[in-house]
Every structure is written in C-alpha cells, then in structure tokens.
Design an enzyme around this catalytic site. Structure first.
Site, PDB file in Angstrom:
ATOM      1  CE  LYS A 141      44.466 -26.504   1.452  1.00 53.98           C
ATOM      2  NZ  LYS A 141      45.242 -26.130   2.952  1.00 53.98           N
ATOM      3  CG  ASP A 147      50.202 -25.980   0.441  1.00 53.17           C
ATOM      4  OD1 ASP A 147      50.728 -25.656  -0.540  1.00 53.17           O
ATOM      5  OD2 ASP A 147      50.360 -26.421   1.674  1.00 53.17           O
TER       6      ASP A 147
END
Length: 217
Positions: free
Chosen positions: A121, A139
C-alpha cells in the site's frame, strides 16, 4: 443494479464532490512523501502532518536522515503510534536510498516494496502521488466503501484492489483513490454509516434494510 452501473454512479458522485482532491499528507518531494506514508500506518494524517515539519528540520533527504540516530528520529516522531519501529525503518530505508539509489526514491514498485517499513500500500501511494503512476492503494476507508457499495466482496485488501482496478479505467485510479478516502472520512465513516445512511449508499441501495457488516482491512 449491476456492479458496473454502481461503479459508474460512484465515479460520477465522487467527481462532483471532489473534482480536484488534494494529497492529504504534506510533503516536499518523493522522499518526504515516502516517510510521511510510513509514519501514517495506524495513525491519522492530521497527526503525521503535525510531526513531519519537525522531522524535516532534523533531516529532509535520505543521506541526511541516514546520518541521524534512531534515538533522534524517535524523539521527533514519538507522538505517533509504533514510533520505535518507524524510527528504525526510516533510518534504514534512508541508508539504502543514499547508498544504493544515489539518494533518490526509485519510481519502481518492486524496489519500493523491498525497503524497510514499506509494504504494497505504501509503495502504491508513492507511485501514484509522487510519480503519477497508475495505482489504486486500498486503505481502511476504501476497503470499507468498496464493500458497502457492492464493488468488492472485501475478502481481503488484495482482492478489493483487484476488483476496483477491474471496474474503473486505469486513468482514474489515482484520483478515485483520493476521492474515496475523503468520502470515507466525511460521509461514509466506520460508525456514521452502516451501508444505509450516506448519500451514495442510499442511491446505490435504496431498498437496503439491513446494515452491511464489512470485513476489516
């Protein structure tokens, strides 16, 4: 309503609300963005933005940061969660960037993911926001919204990312990533909406009666 139709509505509504979404983490260049994203793990962007100006005073490039001790870095970032682990990662990734990449952040996903404290991420955020490369970082907000909007089963963050990339054009990924974050913070929050309350949830599922139980990221 089919999934592709829901995706079209989502993109249109988010564009109406956030036509030019700003990057929430304050930064000066790819390195300061990378460090800010590392610091944001299990911490709010607001808290990170309070701490980073002092950190940049300490050091604002990889070589300078690598010359600082973990203790010095820790002293600045102590208000943030997981501070000892983050201080160690920041110093080590700075050393690697200084010694192996001439003090530059590589615009390469694989190289970024090999850096200490940098997962998929974080690397995706840097690729998208520092280098403008197509990426769709997922997220907690995006993972939650994708499930409430019926865009993904939410089996895992990895699956959610794959589902969203299939649904939306590559040229829209970077913008949608930011738009969904802002919408998740302001309208479809973890506790403020259960899949039946925010404007987009109501438009997509006007007949929904039961709350949506989402899987956590």
């Amino acid at each position: 309503m089919r999934k592709q139709e829901r995706a079209k509505i989502v993109a249109e509504r988010l564009q109406e609300l956030y036509p030019n979404p700003p990057i929430p983490l304050r930064h000066r260049d790819p390195f300061t963005l990378l460090v800010a994203v590392v610091l944001s793990a299990q911490c709010t962007d607001k808290m990170v933005n309070k701490v980073t100006p002092k950190l940049w005073e300490l050091a604002d490039n990889p070589c300078a940061m690598s010359r600082r001790s973990e203790a010095e870095i820790l002293e600045v970032i102590r208000p943030l969660g997981l501070a000892p682990r983050k201080a160690k990662a920041i110093r080590e990734l700075s050393r690697i960037l200084c010694e192996e990449y001439d003090g530059q952040v590589p615009a390469d996903m694989e190289a970024l993911e090999k850096l200490p404290g940098v997962g998929h991420k974080t690397a995706s955020v840097v690729m998208a926001q520092a280098f403008g490369k197509p990426a769709f970082p997922v997220d907690t907000h995006i993972h939650r919204l994708a499930q409430r909007w019926g865009l993904s089963s939410g089996k895992s963050v990895t699956q959610t990312e794959k589902d969203l990339k299939r649904l939306f054009p590559e040229s829209e990924w970077n913008r949608l990533h930011l738009q969904m974050i802002y919408y998740g913070r302001e309208h479809c929050t973890a506790r403020g909406c259960d899949g039946r309350r925010c404007p987009i949830c109501r438009e997509l599922y006007p007949q929904r009666r039961k709350p949506v139980v989402t899987r956590k990221a």
